[in-house]
Design an enzyme around this catalytic site. Structure first.
Site, short mmCIF file in Angstrom:
data_model
loop_
_atom_site.label_atom_id
_atom_site.label_comp_id
_atom_site.label_asym_id
_atom_site.label_seq_id
_atom_site.Cartn_x
_atom_site.Cartn_y
_atom_site.Cartn_z
N TYR A 92 26.28 14.11 55.50
CA TYR A 92 25.76 12.77 55.81
C TYR A 92 24.60 12.48 54.87
O TYR A 92 23.71 13.31 54.70
CB TYR A 92 25.31 12.72 57.27
CG TYR A 92 24.56 11.46 57.65
CD1 TYR A 92 25.25 10.32 58.04
CD2 TYR A 92 23.17 11.41 57.62
CE1 TYR A 92 24.57 9.17 58.39
CE2 TYR A 92 22.48 10.26 57.96
CZ TYR A 92 23.18 9.14 58.35
OH TYR A 92 22.51 7.99 58.69
N HIS A 93 24.59 11.29 54.27
CA HIS A 93 23.59 10.93 53.26
C HIS A 93 22.40 10.24 53.91
O HIS A 93 22.52 9.17 54.49
CB HIS A 93 24.21 10.01 52.22
CG HIS A 93 23.52 10.04 50.89
ND1 HIS A 93 22.15 9.95 50.77
CD2 HIS A 93 24.00 10.15 49.63
CE1 HIS A 93 21.82 10.01 49.49
NE2 HIS A 93 22.93 10.13 48.77
N GLY A 94 21.21 10.86 53.83
CA GLY A 94 19.99 10.22 54.28
C GLY A 94 19.52 9.20 53.26
O GLY A 94 20.16 8.95 52.25
N GLU B 98 25.72 4.36 52.48
CA GLU B 98 25.28 5.04 53.70
C GLU B 98 23.80 5.35 53.64
O GLU B 98 23.08 5.22 54.65
CB GLU B 98 26.08 6.34 53.86
CG GLU B 98 25.80 7.08 55.17
CD GLU B 98 26.77 8.24 55.36
OE1 GLU B 98 27.77 8.05 56.07
OE2 GLU B 98 26.53 9.32 54.77
#
Length: 330
Positions: free
Chosen positions: A129-131, A202
């Site tokens: 998951y990309h912050g 994202e």
């Protein structure tokens, strides 16, 4: 000026240095009641300082990137004569930067890495998951290199390759812009490869609800199928509390969709607790389709988020977790 200074020290009652300075400044500028203007300026500074801090702090990541670039240039000049005799010219440089970034992660975020036993000995595709920034991925790569002596390549967006000065950093770490054939070749050589299917979209437009934004992207799944490697899901707890974006502003979303550049402002840089969790691998199956594998991967990543992240994310809670011990069931 001398007369003003004398008037400050004259008389039976002592005068504070601040009062004296205000008097001298008023005499010098010729502005009456300058103390009122100074009081207003101090009030504005007090009000705006927190706002300034939360927008300036993310710049520390940029400074760290360019510090890394400078160190690589120094390393290259020092070792370029050994290049012909070295198995991996950048090995020492990568170890040096891993120490730098791992130290930053430990000090600023109390960074922890869990589940490395789920990473196979051979090749594998890590999906994360990309912050708002890729800092957690860099901390992961640094810790993996230090503890397991393994390098992990990463797929980056095209705009990263246009950033000034970044070429040497990207070359040293084997960062690629993502053609499927290049990714498959790297995996077939036995490498680990990390990719965030949500990418910049994202990073900029997800929020404290940790919504996965992949759209119709399934190219990563086809890469894993073609290379016959497992997919390993990865998630970093509190990653959106460290740095947040103003992606909720609709006009910024429309602007991004037009020009495809990450112009959405960031704020934060808070020293929240960061823990990266590596999930169980999704093994290669010869008969699975890219659509089915994408759905499996998304479900596995969503399960990691639900298990390890309290939703909605909260910055204060994430800060307090620096002082809490991790539960055993994590």
């Amino acid at each position: 000026m001398i007369g003003g200074n004398a008037s400050c020290t004259a008389g039976p009652m002592p005068v504070s240095y601040l009062t004296c300075l205000t008097y001298i400044l008023g005499e010098w500028t010729g502005v009456e009641h300058i103390e009122d203007y100074l009081s207003y300026a101090v009030y504005l500074l007090w009000v705006l300082l927190p706002l300034a801090v939360v927008f300036v702090l993310p710049g520390s990541i940029v400074i760290l990137f360019y510090t890394s670039i400078l160190l690589l240039h120094i390393y290259k000049r020092k070792n370029e004569l050994k290049e012909a005799y070295s198995h991996d010219f950048w090995a020492g440089g990568k170890q040096m930067l891993a120490t730098l970034w791992d130290g930053h992660g430990r000090i600023w975020h109390g960074y922890e890495l869990h589940g490395t036993e789920n990473i196979p000995e051979g090749p594998g595709l890590i999906v994360f998951y990309h912050g708002a920034t890729p800092a957690d991925c860099i901390y992961f790569m640094a810790r993996l290199l230090i503890e397991k002596k393994r390098s992990c390549y990463v797929v980056a967006d095209h705009f990263v390759f246009r950033l000034p000065g970044f070429k040497i950093l990207l070359d040293a770490h084997g960062v690629m812009h993502g053609p499927k054939e290049e990714c498959v070749r790297a995996l077939k050589k036995g490498c680990l490869l990390a990719v965030a299917p949500g990418g910049v979209r994202e990073a900029l437009f997800s929020d404290e609800m940790y919504t996965i934004i992949w759209g119709n992207r399934k190219g990563f799944a086809q890469v894993a199928i073609d290379a016959k490697v497992p997919i390993i899901p990865m998630f970093t707890q509190n990653v959106r509390e460290g740095v947040r974006t103003l992606g909720g502003i609709k006009i910024l979303r429309k602007l991004y969709e037009c020009i495809r550049l990450p112009i959405v402002p960031l704020y934060g840089g808070f020293p929240v607790k960061l823990r990266t969790f590596i999930g169980e691998p999704i093994p290669y199956e010869p008969n699975v389709t890219a659509e089915e594998l994408t759905a499996k991967t998304k479900a596995a990543l969503q399960a990691l988020i639900e298990k390890h992240q309290k939703i909605p994310g909260n910055i204060f809670r994430a800060l307090m977790e620096r002082f809490q011990r991790q539960k055993r069931d994590d």
